[in-house]
Design an enzyme around this catalytic site. Sequence first.
Site, PDB file in Angstrom:
ATOM      1  N   HIS A   1     -38.793  10.020  25.806  1.00  0.00           N
ATOM      2  CA  HIS A   1     -37.961   8.930  25.280  1.00  0.00           C
ATOM      3  C   HIS A   1     -38.366   7.602  25.914  1.00  0.00           C
ATOM      4  CE1 HIS A   1     -34.426  11.345  23.483  1.00  0.00           C
ATOM      5  NE2 HIS A   1     -35.430  12.179  23.686  1.00  0.00           N
TER       6      HIS A   1
ATOM      7  N   ARG B   1       0.853  -1.177   0.000  1.00  0.00           N
ATOM      8  CA  ARG B   1       0.000   0.000   0.000  1.00  0.00           C
ATOM      9  C   ARG B   1       0.888   1.225   0.000  1.00  0.00           C
ATOM     10  NH1 ARG B   1      -1.494   3.009   5.126  1.00  0.00           N
ATOM     11  NH2 ARG B   1       0.672   3.412   4.637  1.00  0.00           N
TER      12      ARG B   1
ATOM     13  N   HIS C   1      -7.328   6.809   5.918  1.00  0.00           N
ATOM     14  CA  HIS C   1      -6.789   6.913   7.276  1.00  0.00           C
ATOM     15  C   HIS C   1      -7.115   8.317   7.758  1.00  0.00           C
ATOM     16  CE1 HIS C   1      -3.491   6.386  10.371  1.00  0.00           C
ATOM     17  NE2 HIS C   1      -3.437   7.694  10.233  1.00  0.00           N
TER      18      HIS C   1
HETATM   19  C1  HCA Z   1       1.941   9.837  10.646  1.00  0.00           C
HETATM   20  C2  HCA Z   1       1.631   9.074   9.408  1.00  0.00           C
HETATM   21  C3  HCA Z   1       0.228   8.657   9.215  1.00  0.00           C
HETATM   22  C4  HCA Z   1       0.289   7.671   8.081  1.00  0.00           C
HETATM   23  C5  HCA Z   1      -1.019   7.196   7.604  1.00  0.00           C
HETATM   24  C6  HCA Z   1      -0.932   6.099   6.583  1.00  0.00           C
HETATM   25  C7  HCA Z   1      -0.687   9.840   8.871  1.00  0.00           C
HETATM   26  O1  HCA Z   1       2.020   9.244  11.713  1.00  0.00           O
HETATM   27  O2  HCA Z   1       2.148  11.023  10.512  1.00  0.00           O
HETATM   28  O3  HCA Z   1       0.081   5.401   6.537  1.00  0.00           O
HETATM   29  O4  HCA Z   1      -1.902   5.932   5.847  1.00  0.00           O
HETATM   30  O5  HCA Z   1      -1.624  10.117   9.599  1.00  0.00           O
HETATM   31  O6  HCA Z   1      -0.427  10.451   7.849  1.00  0.00           O
HETATM   32  O7  HCA Z   1      -0.289   8.043  10.382  1.00  0.00           O
HETATM   33 CU    CU Z   2      -2.006   8.871  11.239  1.00  0.00          CU
END
Ligand code: HCA
Ligand code: CU
Length: 374
Positions: free
Chosen positions: A290, A132, A193
């Site tokens: 409720h 990935r 994420h």
């Molecule tokens: C961080 C990196 C990360 C990576 C997310 C990912 C973020 O710790 O700064 O690998 O998809 O939030 O960008 O956690």
């Molecule tokens: Cu992160």
Amino acid sequence: MHPFRIIDTTLREGEQCACAHFGLEDKLALARAVDAFGVDYLELTSPAASPRARAHFERVVELGLRTRVVAHCRCVVADVQAAIDAGATGVGLFFATSRVLREASHGRNVQQTIDVIGPPLERAIGAGLETRFSAEDAFRTDDAELLEVYRAVAALGVHRVGLADTVGIATPSEVRRRVARVREAVRCDIGFHGHNDTGCAVANAYEAIAAGATHVDVSVLGIGERVGITPLGAFVARMLSVAPDRVVGRYRLEQLAALERQVAEAMGVQIPFNNCVTGEVAFSHKAGTHLKAMLQDPTSYEAVSPELFGERRTFIVGSHLTGRHAVAHRARALGLQLDAQQAQAITLRIKQLADQHDLSDEEVDRVLREWVLA
Ligand code: HCA
Ligand code: CU
């Protein structure tokens, strides 16, 4: 709703939480528990991070879990090699693509960024790992530049591209728009994420999936850098109410509370009282309106059913907001039949008393018994 996969990163992103200092035994126990819950991937801190990280990574791999154990790696060939040597089944590579981070962090332009990703990605693909590539700070990255990077890594054969909302700045509509554009641009899987700095991490994860993302990062209790990321519990609750067949039977929901307690204990923190699903008030009902509806139909004021998570709902009858239906119901449970007038009068009495302080269930029962005997 198309299928989606959950990547638990409690032992990577979560380890970056200010309060987390997991020892080996904690990590092994958490890895087992997360695996038993049924997540699809377990992301661990890169084995290249330190000798201890490497040793712990190997011990988790030795558990022989059902879930895939993947290493979070910088775009460095040596990091990928360390992941291969430690027995990872996949690597999650990441590199900053936004102008602000490119300038503050690595100082490379877009083409130089692509050039950096190539060698470690090719090493991982060559070793047969699932790969990935995630664009750090994707939501502050120029649209065209982001797609340029994703197209380049897709051409190299990456299995999944990831959009990281690194600073928790994205809105749900922005996530939907960006993910949809990536969906049109590449054929590989898409991960999301999302950090929770502005409280949108769950909504954003949901929008990402709705727009075509296939994988979502979560952590138990949402732990991670700063306020953390999408919490596993809230995320499954979110998906449960829109796509129950993708959740029920797939994840061991009844293990959620124990899993969260395990993480909270390992960190020495409390679970928030109003945590989604498992907080102590998550299924408490109080206002008379409720309570009345809940007695008719438990779906009237609940998005998800507590039973699915092994949780219990509570009705708070002894408050100044109570209602006669709830009071009459409580009376029936004690074997006392009240007519409408009596129910009304006792309700008024309970409200008066509760204006001083809320009554416990026992105190409510005492008021009911004394009234009926009087
Ligand atoms: C961080 C990196 C990360 C990576 C997310 C990912 C973020 O710790 O700064 O690998 O998809 O939030 O960008 O956690
Ligand atoms: Cu992160």
